[in-house]
Design a protein around this motif. Sequence first.
Motif, mmCIF file in Angstrom:
data_model
loop_
_atom_site.group_PDB
_atom_site.id
_atom_site.type_symbol
_atom_site.label_atom_id
_atom_site.label_comp_id
_atom_site.label_asym_id
_atom_site.label_seq_id
_atom_site.Cartn_x
_atom_site.Cartn_y
_atom_site.Cartn_z
ATOM 1 N N CYS A 100 0.842 -1.193 0.000
ATOM 2 C CA CYS A 100 0.000 0.000 0.000
ATOM 3 C C CYS A 100 0.883 1.251 0.000
ATOM 4 C CB CYS A 100 -0.916 0.007 1.217
ATOM 5 S SG CYS A 100 -1.847 1.548 1.382
ATOM 6 N N CYS A 146 0.004 3.260 3.653
ATOM 7 C CA CYS A 146 0.355 2.748 4.982
ATOM 8 C C CYS A 146 1.476 1.714 4.945
ATOM 9 C CB CYS A 146 -0.870 2.171 5.680
ATOM 10 S SG CYS A 146 -1.460 0.597 5.007
ATOM 11 N N CYS A 169 -7.166 -0.322 -0.002
ATOM 12 C CA CYS A 169 -6.383 -0.985 1.040
ATOM 13 C C CYS A 169 -7.292 -1.302 2.233
ATOM 14 C CB CYS A 169 -5.227 -0.095 1.472
ATOM 15 S SG CYS A 169 -4.309 -0.760 2.884
ATOM 16 N N CYS A 193 -6.019 0.877 5.477
ATOM 17 C CA CYS A 193 -6.156 2.326 5.637
ATOM 18 C C CYS A 193 -7.181 2.955 4.708
ATOM 19 C CB CYS A 193 -4.801 3.009 5.445
ATOM 20 S SG CYS A 193 -4.239 3.027 3.727
#
Length: 95
Positions: A64, A67, A81, A84
């Motif tokens: 990701c 994050c 994701c 997050c």
Amino acid sequence: MSMTYERAVEILDPQHREHYPSIEPVNEACRMGMEALKKQIPTAPALSGDGFADGALVYDTWECPNCGKQYEVEYEKHDYCPSCGQAIDWSENHG
Ligand SMILES: [Zn+2]
């Protein structure tokens, strides 16, 4: 973070009327709103792999861009994701 999402939404609401003793809560609400909106902009993931197939590197892991959480390309190719909420752009990678 110190400010709740509910409070930030209230401050960002154009209908909301409040006299703020300082600009700080407004800035904080704007920052939180910006961070939330940035996650809606699809961003390409970083791909990595440690194996080869037919002489080519196999990208089996994506990370990701927000994050940094890692997922398996084959089983966990999410549009957002799960950790997050960052929107993921798959258009350039292994469509
Ligand atoms: Zn993430």
